[in-house]
Motif scaffolding. Sequence first.
Motif, PDB file in Angstrom:
ATOM      1  N   SER A  42       0.800  -1.225   0.000  1.00 18.02           N
ATOM      2  CA  SER A  42       0.000   0.000   0.000  1.00 18.02           C
ATOM      3  C   SER A  42       0.828   1.268   0.000  1.00 18.02           C
ATOM      4  O   SER A  42       0.404   2.289  -0.544  1.00 18.02           O
ATOM      5  CB  SER A  42      -0.954  -0.006   1.189  1.00 18.02           C
ATOM      6  N   THR A  43       2.022   1.238   0.594  1.00  9.54           N
ATOM      7  CA  THR A  43       2.845   2.449   0.602  1.00  9.54           C
ATOM      8  C   THR A  43       3.366   2.784  -0.791  1.00  9.54           C
ATOM      9  O   THR A  43       3.892   3.874  -1.007  1.00  9.54           O
ATOM     10  CB  THR A  43       4.033   2.328   1.584  1.00  9.54           C
ATOM     11  N   ALA A  44       3.189   1.865  -1.742  1.00 11.51           N
ATOM     12  CA  ALA A  44       3.633   2.087  -3.130  1.00 11.51           C
ATOM     13  C   ALA A  44       2.505   2.585  -4.025  1.00 11.51           C
ATOM     14  O   ALA A  44       2.696   2.725  -5.231  1.00 11.51           O
ATOM     15  CB  ALA A  44       4.201   0.790  -3.701  1.00 11.51           C
ATOM     16  N   VAL A  45       1.343   2.852  -3.431  1.00  9.84           N
ATOM     17  CA  VAL A  45       0.182   3.298  -4.200  1.00  9.84           C
ATOM     18  C   VAL A  45      -0.164   4.718  -3.767  1.00  9.84           C
ATOM     19  O   VAL A  45      -0.733   4.920  -2.678  1.00  9.84           O
ATOM     20  CB  VAL A  45      -1.028   2.355  -3.992  1.00  9.84           C
ATOM     21  N   PRO A  46       0.191   5.721  -4.577  1.00 13.85           N
ATOM     22  CA  PRO A  46      -0.089   7.105  -4.194  1.00 13.85           C
ATOM     23  C   PRO A  46      -1.557   7.309  -3.816  1.00 13.85           C
ATOM     24  O   PRO A  46      -2.464   6.878  -4.527  1.00 13.85           O
ATOM     25  CB  PRO A  46       0.279   7.893  -5.448  1.00 13.85           C
ATOM     26  N   GLY A  47      -1.752   7.948  -2.661  1.00 12.53           N
ATOM     27  CA  GLY A  47      -3.088   8.260  -2.184  1.00 12.53           C
ATOM     28  C   GLY A  47      -3.710   7.189  -1.309  1.00 12.53           C
ATOM     29  O   GLY A  47      -4.732   7.436  -0.669  1.00 12.53           O
ATOM     30  N   LEU A  48      -3.121   5.992  -1.253  1.00  6.11           N
ATOM     31  CA  LEU A  48      -3.726   4.892  -0.503  1.00  6.11           C
ATOM     32  C   LEU A  48      -3.280   4.917   0.956  1.00  6.11           C
ATOM     33  O   LEU A  48      -2.081   4.986   1.251  1.00  6.11           O
ATOM     34  CB  LEU A  48      -3.340   3.548  -1.140  1.00  6.11           C
ATOM     35  N   ALA A  49      -4.245   4.851   1.861  1.00  3.21           N
ATOM     36  CA  ALA A  49      -3.932   4.736   3.279  1.00  3.21           C
ATOM     37  C   ALA A  49      -3.221   3.407   3.513  1.00  3.21           C
ATOM     38  O   ALA A  49      -3.474   2.421   2.821  1.00  3.21           O
ATOM     39  CB  ALA A  49      -5.216   4.803   4.102  1.00  3.21           C
ATOM     40  N   ALA A  50      -2.311   3.393   4.490  1.00  4.30           N
ATOM     41  CA  ALA A  50      -1.513   2.191   4.717  1.00  4.30           C
ATOM     42  C   ALA A  50      -0.957   2.162   6.129  1.00  4.30           C
ATOM     43  O   ALA A  50      -0.911   3.185   6.814  1.00  4.30           O
ATOM     44  CB  ALA A  50      -0.348   2.157   3.731  1.00  4.30           C
ATOM     45  N   LYS A  51      -0.507   0.979   6.527  1.00  2.00           N
ATOM     46  CA  LYS A  51       0.344   0.906   7.706  1.00  2.00           C
ATOM     47  C   LYS A  51       1.655   1.565   7.269  1.00  2.00           C
ATOM     48  O   LYS A  51       2.122   1.324   6.152  1.00  2.00           O
ATOM     49  CB  LYS A  51       0.606  -0.545   8.120  1.00  2.00           C
TER      50      LYS A  51
END
Length: 171
Positions: A42-51
């Motif tokens: 998820s940290t590799a997807v701009p705009g996506l909330a993530a741990k």
Amino acid sequence: MSKKAIRVVDYDTAWADAFLHETQRLRGALGESVLDVQPIGSTAVPGLAAKPVIDILLVVRSLAELDAKEPAMIALGYQPKGEYGIRGRRYYQLGGAARTHQVHSFVRGDRNTQRHLAFRDYLRMNHGVAAEYAQIKRAAAEACNGDSEIYRRMKDEFIKAHERLALIGND
């Protein structure tokens, strides 16, 4: 199974820089063993909330060669975890209890490499799906009471369904 608070936070543009910085450290320590380094999760997807944990996909020539470089990973601060539930993977965590990075290593051509990249790219291209995934992750983090296995199970059906769609799109 960990029993610490699971936090899902808004996307942070600093994650891309953190990935690039860590890529340089990994390439420097592992040299020609590394064929490719990609941001995943998820940290590799701009705009996506993530741990707030940077997921890194490391494609290597051979697992034996990578295993021989384990002292270099330890010197970088990584804790080796072996396959950690996925056959043919070498998994490493950085940051101890306050984990900041995790490395998923596979040999070139491993099906898991394609799976991770396809899902990442699918989420990057399908903003509505990414938003739905963020809601599921936030709800799971709230409901799991710090139990990482419950958190994972609450996301699993969604991930598997969309991973299948992502892989169909890649065929």
